[in-house]
Write a protein that holds these residues in place. Structure first.
Motif, PDB file in Angstrom:
ATOM      1  N   LYS A 138       0.978  -1.307  -0.079  1.00  0.00           N
ATOM      2  CA  LYS A 138       0.028  -0.059   0.100  1.00  0.00           C
ATOM      3  C   LYS A 138       0.881   1.426   0.047  1.00  0.00           C
ATOM      4  CE  LYS A 138      -0.732  -0.013   4.963  1.00  0.00           C
ATOM      5  NZ  LYS A 138      -1.743  -0.189   6.063  1.00  0.00           N
ATOM      6  N   ASP A 139       2.095   1.332   0.373  1.00  0.00           N
ATOM      7  CA  ASP A 139       2.822   2.595   0.363  1.00  0.00           C
ATOM      8  C   ASP A 139       3.445   2.666  -0.863  1.00  0.00           C
ATOM      9  OD1 ASP A 139       2.136   2.733   3.024  1.00  0.00           O
ATOM     10  OD2 ASP A 139       3.944   1.830   3.809  1.00  0.00           O
ATOM     11  N   ASP A 140       3.276   3.850  -1.485  1.00  0.00           N
ATOM     12  CA  ASP A 140       3.948   3.979  -3.009  1.00  0.00           C
ATOM     13  C   ASP A 140       5.379   4.100  -2.806  1.00  0.00           C
ATOM     14  OD1 ASP A 140       4.204   4.903  -5.570  1.00  0.00           O
ATOM     15  OD2 ASP A 140       2.396   6.194  -5.663  1.00  0.00           O
ATOM     16  N   LEU A 141       6.179   3.156  -3.529  1.00  0.00           N
ATOM     17  CA  LEU A 141       7.528   3.379  -3.785  1.00  0.00           C
ATOM     18  C   LEU A 141       8.088   4.761  -4.457  1.00  0.00           C
ATOM     19  CD1 LEU A 141       8.427  -0.186  -4.837  1.00  0.00           C
ATOM     20  CD2 LEU A 141       9.146   0.789  -2.686  1.00  0.00           C
ATOM     21  N   LEU A 142       7.064   5.211  -5.247  1.00  0.00           N
ATOM     22  CA  LEU A 142       7.674   6.636  -5.889  1.00  0.00           C
ATOM     23  C   LEU A 142       7.813   7.663  -4.667  1.00  0.00           C
ATOM     24  CD1 LEU A 142       5.052   6.680  -8.941  1.00  0.00           C
ATOM     25  CD2 LEU A 142       7.718   6.260  -8.862  1.00  0.00           C
ATOM     26  N   VAL A 170       2.226  -5.678  -4.706  1.00  0.00           N
ATOM     27  CA  VAL A 170       3.679  -5.624  -4.769  1.00  0.00           C
ATOM     28  C   VAL A 170       4.130  -5.353  -6.054  1.00  0.00           C
ATOM     29  CG1 VAL A 170       5.778  -6.694  -3.868  1.00  0.00           C
ATOM     30  CG2 VAL A 170       3.682  -6.790  -2.349  1.00  0.00           C
ATOM     31  N   LEU A 171       3.925  -6.111  -7.026  1.00  0.00           N
ATOM     32  CA  LEU A 171       4.441  -6.401  -8.171  1.00  0.00           C
ATOM     33  C   LEU A 171       4.114  -4.937  -9.250  1.00  0.00           C
ATOM     34  CD1 LEU A 171       3.942  -9.897  -9.442  1.00  0.00           C
ATOM     35  CD2 LEU A 171       5.876  -8.863  -8.098  1.00  0.00           C
ATOM     36  N   ARG A 172       2.909  -4.538  -8.840  1.00  0.00           N
ATOM     37  CA  ARG A 172       2.445  -3.419  -9.490  1.00  0.00           C
ATOM     38  C   ARG A 172       3.390  -2.177  -9.062  1.00  0.00           C
ATOM     39  NH1 ARG A 172      -3.969  -2.593  -9.150  1.00  0.00           N
ATOM     40  NH2 ARG A 172      -3.565  -4.567 -10.228  1.00  0.00           N
TER      41      ARG A 172
END
Length: 268
Positions: A138-142, A170-172
């Motif tokens: 749920k936390d955006d890697l960006l 996770v993959l998304r």
């Protein structure tokens, strides 16, 4: 390992093992399952509190198994940007940084305690590494990594700890930070691994999905399931195979069958 076998065939169970799995039909109650999902972060944090940095061995085999770390370079000293998704206390991260001086690594983990252990490691340097706490579902890697900036993502014994219904998230998430043409390197528990056969009755959460006594969970992958999971999120499959090996447990005088799934999936 000398007796390591790679291939597309799942391990064949003995009659006794097949009977044990066939008889284990009772699932953990829905109430307890929801509680485990809610407390997943707490349970992993407690795991690291109990075990500190001593549970997992440093993974010096990573560069041997994943030649991709060298293969994706256009010239010898080219700097690579790596993301270790689910870094734990750095057992894979620090050997890589030691072996390859031309890597900058992003590293994240679900457990705040694990992240703190990484930051306290003598080898941790903000010039070569950025570590942060992150729930990959749920936390955006960006928020921490620029889009399309990562050369290699390692996903090693991470996805198995996540509910199968949330693995695609996770993959998304990872897809957004990976450069086009670059890869996710995957290794995790495979179907009929010794760990799967050791679960006692009352530990089953769903098909190939179990809970340990400490509340952490583990999924055991089939080649087909993993392939569908990655392809559904837009990745191309490069490698996806079982790795079977025998591990000797000298303390108990046992030779146990280990099964992992190893893969490489590319962003077009």
């Amino acid at each position: 390992g000398a007796c390591q076998i790679k291939g597309h065939n799942a391990r064949i169970l003995s009659a006794e093992e097949a009977e044990k799995l066939a008889n284990d039909r009772v699932l953990v109650s829905e109430f307890k399952q929801l509680k485990l999902e809610k407390e997943a972060q707490k349970n992993w944090d407690l795991f690291y509190k109990r075990n500190s940095t001593n549970f997992f061995k440093d993974r010096h085999w990573t560069t041997r198994e994943f030649q991709e770390l060298n293969a994706c370079r256009e010239f010898a000293d080219q700097k690579l940007t790596l993301l270790e998704a689910g870094c734990g206390v750095g057992n894979c991260l620090f050997p890589l940084l030691e072996e390859d001086l031309n890597i900058f690594a992003y590293a994240c983990d679900f457990s705040p305690r694990a992240v703190e252990y990484v930051k306290k490691n003598a080898l941790y340097s903000t010039e070569r590494c950025k570590v942060f706490q992150c729930d990959l579902t749920k936390d955006d890697l960006l928020d921490n990594i620029p889009a399309d900036s990562v050369d290699v993502v390692t996903l090693i014994f991470v996805l198995s700890a996540i509910h199968p219904d949330k693995m695609h998230l996770v993959l998304r998430n990872i897809y957004k930070v990976l450069k086009p043409g670059r890869c996710v390197l995957f290794r995790d528990y495979g179907l009929y691994d010794h760990a799967m056969l050791r679960f006692k009755s009352g530990s089953k959460l769903g098909e190939n999905f179990y809970v340990r006594q400490d509340g952490t969970r583990s999924y055991f992958f089939t080649e087909e399931f993993l392939s569908q999971l990655f392809k559904a999120e837009g990745y191309e499959q490069v490698v996806n195979e079982y790795v079977q090996r025998e591990t000797v447990n000298r303390k108990e005088d046992l030779c146990v069958p280990r099964v992992f799934l190893q893969g490489k999936f590319q962003k077009p």
